[in-house]
Design a protein around this motif. Structure first.
Motif, PDB file in Angstrom:
ATOM      1  N   ASN A  54     -69.416 -75.146  20.074  1.00 31.35           N
ATOM      2  CA  ASN A  54     -70.781 -74.638  20.291  1.00 31.35           C
ATOM      3  C   ASN A  54     -70.972 -73.245  19.688  1.00 31.35           C
ATOM      4  O   ASN A  54     -71.924 -72.543  20.025  1.00 31.35           O
ATOM      5  CB  ASN A  54     -71.095 -74.607  21.786  1.00 31.35           C
ATOM      6  N   ASN A  55     -70.055 -72.852  18.800  1.00 30.09           N
ATOM      7  CA  ASN A  55     -70.133 -71.564  18.091  1.00 30.09           C
ATOM      8  C   ASN A  55     -70.109 -70.372  19.045  1.00 30.09           C
ATOM      9  O   ASN A  55     -70.771 -69.357  18.820  1.00 30.09           O
ATOM     10  CB  ASN A  55     -71.387 -71.513  17.205  1.00 30.09           C
ATOM     11  N   VAL A  56     -69.355 -70.515  20.117  1.00 32.95           N
ATOM     12  CA  VAL A  56     -69.173 -69.441  21.089  1.00 32.95           C
ATOM     13  C   VAL A  56     -67.773 -68.859  20.902  1.00 32.95           C
ATOM     14  O   VAL A  56     -66.783 -69.595  20.828  1.00 32.95           O
ATOM     15  CB  VAL A  56     -69.336 -69.960  22.538  1.00 32.95           C
ATOM     16  N   ILE A  88     -72.582 -73.099  28.692  1.00 32.34           N
ATOM     17  CA  ILE A  88     -71.799 -72.475  27.631  1.00 32.34           C
ATOM     18  C   ILE A  88     -72.646 -72.197  26.393  1.00 32.34           C
ATOM     19  O   ILE A  88     -72.352 -71.286  25.611  1.00 32.34           O
ATOM     20  CB  ILE A  88     -70.558 -73.343  27.284  1.00 32.34           C
ATOM     21  N   LYS A  89     -73.710 -72.949  26.223  1.00 27.66           N
ATOM     22  CA  LYS A  89     -74.586 -72.733  25.070  1.00 27.66           C
ATOM     23  C   LYS A  89     -75.431 -71.469  25.207  1.00 27.66           C
ATOM     24  O   LYS A  89     -76.036 -71.015  24.244  1.00 27.66           O
ATOM     25  CB  LYS A  89     -75.511 -73.942  24.887  1.00 27.66           C
ATOM     26  N   SER A  90     -75.450 -70.902  26.405  1.00 32.96           N
ATOM     27  CA  SER A  90     -76.305 -69.733  26.644  1.00 32.96           C
ATOM     28  C   SER A  90     -75.580 -68.412  26.424  1.00 32.96           C
ATOM     29  O   SER A  90     -76.173 -67.349  26.605  1.00 32.96           O
ATOM     30  CB  SER A  90     -76.844 -69.777  28.081  1.00 32.96           C
ATOM     31  N   VAL A  91     -74.284 -68.454  26.049  1.00 38.77           N
ATOM     32  CA  VAL A  91     -73.522 -67.218  25.917  1.00 38.77           C
ATOM     33  C   VAL A  91     -73.019 -67.018  24.494  1.00 38.77           C
ATOM     34  O   VAL A  91     -72.976 -67.944  23.684  1.00 38.77           O
ATOM     35  CB  VAL A  91     -72.326 -67.185  26.913  1.00 38.77           C
ATOM     36  N   SER A 111     -63.201 -60.406  12.930  1.00 39.30           N
ATOM     37  CA  SER A 111     -63.794 -61.632  12.383  1.00 39.30           C
ATOM     38  C   SER A 111     -63.297 -62.897  13.080  1.00 39.30           C
ATOM     39  O   SER A 111     -63.578 -64.008  12.633  1.00 39.30           O
ATOM     40  CB  SER A 111     -63.489 -61.736  10.885  1.00 39.30           C
ATOM     41  N   ALA A 112     -62.572 -62.746  14.175  1.00 43.88           N
ATOM     42  CA  ALA A 112     -61.960 -63.903  14.846  1.00 43.88           C
ATOM     43  C   ALA A 112     -62.963 -64.680  15.691  1.00 43.88           C
ATOM     44  O   ALA A 112     -63.936 -64.124  16.206  1.00 43.88           O
ATOM     45  CB  ALA A 112     -60.810 -63.436  15.726  1.00 43.88           C
ATOM     46  N   LYS A 113     -62.693 -65.982  15.830  1.00 40.34           N
ATOM     47  CA  LYS A 113     -63.451 -66.827  16.740  1.00 40.34           C
ATOM     48  C   LYS A 113     -62.694 -67.069  18.046  1.00 40.34           C
ATOM     49  O   LYS A 113     -63.296 -67.278  19.094  1.00 40.34           O
ATOM     50  CB  LYS A 113     -63.776 -68.162  16.072  1.00 40.34           C
ATOM     51  N   VAL A 114     -61.354 -67.075  17.949  1.00 40.75           N
ATOM     52  CA  VAL A 114     -60.508 -67.247  19.136  1.00 40.75           C
ATOM     53  C   VAL A 114     -59.484 -66.120  19.163  1.00 40.75           C
ATOM     54  O   VAL A 114     -58.737 -65.928  18.196  1.00 40.75           O
ATOM     55  CB  VAL A 114     -59.784 -68.609  19.129  1.00 40.75           C
TER      56      VAL A 114
END
Length: 345
Positions: free
Chosen positions: A92-94, A67-70, A142-145
């Motif tokens: 993880n800021n994804v 998940i850290k790679s995307v 600007s959304a994260k989810v």
């Protein structure tokens, strides 16, 4: 290049996502997961990808490092199954685009009542953006989810939004008749969706109890800035994909069809995937595309407005809209990788 992870890639919505992202000029699939087919080549599950995709399906439990790679993950899972993965991604800021129902309902009590599942990420609900681009474009950017809308709600909201915004219809006298292809029930084996059970027949189901009802009322109330109640009846029809929704409304004042068409055309003039049409929409004219066709009819005898809309439930109702949201989140033109018509017949 946006790096993408797809959770639940072998369901119908997930497969449509794979199809779209595989052709997207600015996105690349880094990994995909499948609960039922982990360890298998994706092209062995869907043989149409032979020579196109060589990826092996991972299990959801194997993505902690991946998940850290995307940059973004799409979760295409049954309700109640995305909480842990979404939490992991955000930490993880994804970015997350959830195609399920877990973040669509803003009131956790209402979610738990209709879906009968405990909501384990209630603190995320106030930050999750309802991903209907025609209503929330700036917030999506600007959304994260993102809570990707349901298929039925998409067809209904797009049909009703202009009339509610302009307050030309009675907010508490809306009757919605929707018909969906069998793919809306998912890929899992179910007696009710076997060929012999649903072919040569049509049926209403979940009358007065469909889980999309609170989502529809929540968003319509937001657009109208007042409480909106609907009567919503879904039907299963013997076709693979597509939704046709017909909304019956009572007009508050005398207004002719030409004026309402003008209102709708102005409202959607900058929206690339909504086509306001004079002919009666058919699912075949949107099948396989991200378009929503909307037509209007006014019954002067009963002072009623009839709104007909058609979408592909797996495209504008799921994967296509999800990709449209991804484009907005990463600063691309929202039509990138999506601007193509239906293929007929």
């Amino acid at each position: 290049m946006v790096k993408v992870g797809i959770i639940g890639a072998t369901g119908y919505a997930g497969e449509n996502l794979v199809y779209l992202i595989n052709m997207h000029p600015e996105a690349k699939i880094e990994f995909m997961t499948s609960h039922n087919y982990s360890g298998m080549m994706y092209s062995d599950v869907y043989k149409n990808y032979n020579s196109f995709i060589q990826d092996v399906c991972l299990n959801e439990d194997d993505i902690k490092e991946k998940i850290k790679s995307v940059d973004v993950i799409f979760t295409a899972l049954p309700h109640g199954k995305s909480f842990d993965i979404v939490k992991m991604a955000v930490e993880n800021n994804v970015k997350v685009i959830d195609l399920g129902a877990d973040f669509r309902i803003k009131d956790a009590f209402v979610y738990e009542k209709w879906y009968r599942v405990e909501h384990k990420l209630q603190e995320y609900l106030k930050h999750a953006v309802y991903g209907l681009p025609e209503a929330n474009k700036d917030k999506i950017k600007s959304a994260k989810v993102i809570a990707n809308p349901g298929c039925y709600p998409t067809s209904i909201l797009l049909g009703l939004m202009p009339s509610l915004k302009e307050k030309i219809i009675d907010e508490n006298l809306i009757i919605i008749d929707s018909k969906s292809g069998v793919s809306g029930a998912g890929r899992s084996a179910n007696i009710g969706t076997l060929f012999c059970e649903c072919s040569e027949s049509i049926k209403a189901y979940n009358v007065l109890g469909h889980r999309h009802t609170p989502e529809i009322e929540q968003e319509l109330s937001s657009f109208a800035n007042t409480s909106v109640n609907v009567i919503f009846t879904p039907h299963l029809v013997p076709m693979i994909r597509g939704i046709l929704s017909v909304c019956y409304c009572r007009l508050k004042e005398d207004i002719n069809e030409e004026k309402i068409y003008s209102l709708y055309e102005k409202y959607y003039e900058k929206e690339p995937f909504v086509r306001v049409v004079t002919y009666l929409p058919e699912t075949r004219y949107v099948k396989g595309s991200n378009f929503c066709d909307i037509a209007i009819r006014v019954d002067e005898r009963t002072k009623s407005l009839i709104i007909i809309s058609a979408i592909d439930n797996l495209m504008k109702g799921a994967a296509g809209q999800a990709l449209q949201n991804m484009n907005l989140m990463f600063g691309f033109d929202e039509t990138l990788g999506l601007k193509f018509p239906s293929m007929v017949p």
